[in-house]
Design an enzyme around this catalytic site. Structure first.
Site, PDB file in Angstrom:
ATOM      1  N   ASP A  95      29.259 111.163 -79.370  1.00  7.51           N
ATOM      2  CA  ASP A  95      29.123 109.719 -79.181  1.00  7.51           C
ATOM      3  C   ASP A  95      27.882 109.498 -78.311  1.00  7.51           C
ATOM      4  O   ASP A  95      27.862 109.943 -77.164  1.00  7.51           O
ATOM      5  CB  ASP A  95      30.331 109.123 -78.448  1.00  7.51           C
ATOM      6  CG  ASP A  95      31.634 109.206 -79.227  1.00  7.51           C
ATOM      7  OD1 ASP A  95      31.889 110.245 -79.875  1.00  7.51           O
ATOM      8  OD2 ASP A  95      32.421 108.244 -79.168  1.00  7.51           O
ATOM      9  N   LYS A 165      30.103 102.168 -82.771  1.00  5.28           N
ATOM     10  CA  LYS A 165      31.108 102.041 -81.705  1.00  5.28           C
ATOM     11  C   LYS A 165      30.766 100.856 -80.815  1.00  5.28           C
ATOM     12  O   LYS A 165      29.599 100.620 -80.496  1.00  5.28           O
ATOM     13  CB  LYS A 165      31.146 103.352 -80.902  1.00  5.28           C
ATOM     14  CG  LYS A 165      32.080 103.371 -79.701  1.00  5.28           C
ATOM     15  CD  LYS A 165      32.046 104.758 -79.078  1.00  5.28           C
ATOM     16  CE  LYS A 165      32.730 104.801 -77.718  1.00  5.28           C
ATOM     17  NZ  LYS A 165      32.639 106.142 -77.099  1.00  5.28           N
ATOM     18  N   LYS A 194      34.428 102.408 -84.486  1.00  3.97           N
ATOM     19  CA  LYS A 194      35.253 102.819 -83.349  1.00  3.97           C
ATOM     20  C   LYS A 194      35.253 101.707 -82.316  1.00  3.97           C
ATOM     21  O   LYS A 194      34.190 101.211 -81.927  1.00  3.97           O
ATOM     22  CB  LYS A 194      34.722 104.117 -82.730  1.00  3.97           C
ATOM     23  CG  LYS A 194      35.470 104.538 -81.460  1.00  3.97           C
ATOM     24  CD  LYS A 194      34.989 105.871 -80.937  1.00  3.97           C
ATOM     25  CE  LYS A 194      35.597 106.203 -79.571  1.00  3.97           C
ATOM     26  NZ  LYS A 194      35.163 107.523 -79.048  1.00  3.97           N
TER      27      LYS A 194
END
Length: 242
Positions: A95, A165, A194
């Site tokens: 990430d 995300k 996400k």
């Protein structure tokens, strides 16, 4: 609407401890909880990748390293190096935080180069592995405008990382249902969403899933799953509708 078992819901959770003062005991607890509840991943700072990989050896739980976290203010080369180093240390998901200076400047070429570089690093490292290494791009939506969110979605539609995300959870705000919907509607099916930041109860978790999130980053995964288990038991079925 769809129905999910408790395990299917647990497998959406990236069980998170990204605190700077996290201890070895905290990491051991995080990994133990991930095993016990069968979460998809532990989300940790990249320096913890080796430790967590050892603690989770022999399980199907992924080790997710946060790159350039939480500010994103490092060079593309630095992000690629940290990504490669984290994977070498045992990370199986990445990430990374985008460079918001370049987003604010409308320098979409730079943003695309950065996204492609980190995504490609994950894909190179995936060669020969049983499972690919997903790359998730953290927007930090609380600091950008809707037009900037859409710009990032356009870049993601071109580069096709595995996920976009919402947030780090370390800034002025976290995930919102509105943002999850906006992101889900503006990236192709190959790019998942996400939600992370401020998701601390079952109601919020389910709202994010209903809005289109397929992964949820949270440090409250244990209490969320316990609450969902109670709901499922009270319903007299083995699933919950979302």
């Amino acid at each position: 609407m769809a129905r999910y078992t408790l395990d299917e819901l647990a497998r959406m959770i990236d069980h998170t401890n990204l605190r700077a003062d996290a201890t070895e005991a905290d990491m051991a607890r995080l990994c133990d909880e991930a095993r016990r509840y069968h979460f998809k991943m532990v989300a940790i700072n990249s320096v913890q990748a080796k430790r967590c990989a050892a603690l989770l050896a022999g399980t199907d739980i992924h080790v997710g390293a946060a790159i350039a976290f939480p500010l994103g203010q490092t060079s593309i080369a630095a992000k690629v190096f940290e990504t490669e180093d984290a994977i070498a240390q045992g990370a199986t998901e990445i990430d990374y935080v985008v460079n918001l200076t370049e987003v604010k400047a409308g320098n979409w070429g730079y943003v695309a180069d950065e996204m492609r570089a980190v995504t490609d690093a994950c894909r190179r490292a995936s060669a020969g592995r049983e499972e690919p290494i997903p790359c998730k791009v953290i927007f930090e939506n609380c600091l950008i405008t809707n037009e900037e969110k859409l710009g990032l979605c356009r870049v993601a539609a071109e580069v096709k990382p595995d996920f976009v995300k919402t947030s780090t959870g370390f800034s002025t705000g976290g995930a919102t249902v509105k943002d999850v919907r906006l992101m889900q509607e503006n990236v192709p099916d190959a790019v998942q969403v996400k939600a992370a930041g401020g998701i601390r109860d079952a109601e919020t978790f389910l709202a994010m899933v209903a809005a289109g999130a397929t992964r949820i980053g949270t440090s409250a995964g244990v209490s969320i799953i316990q609450e969902l288990a109670q709901r499922i038991e009270a319903s007299g079925t083995d699933t919950i509708e979302v």
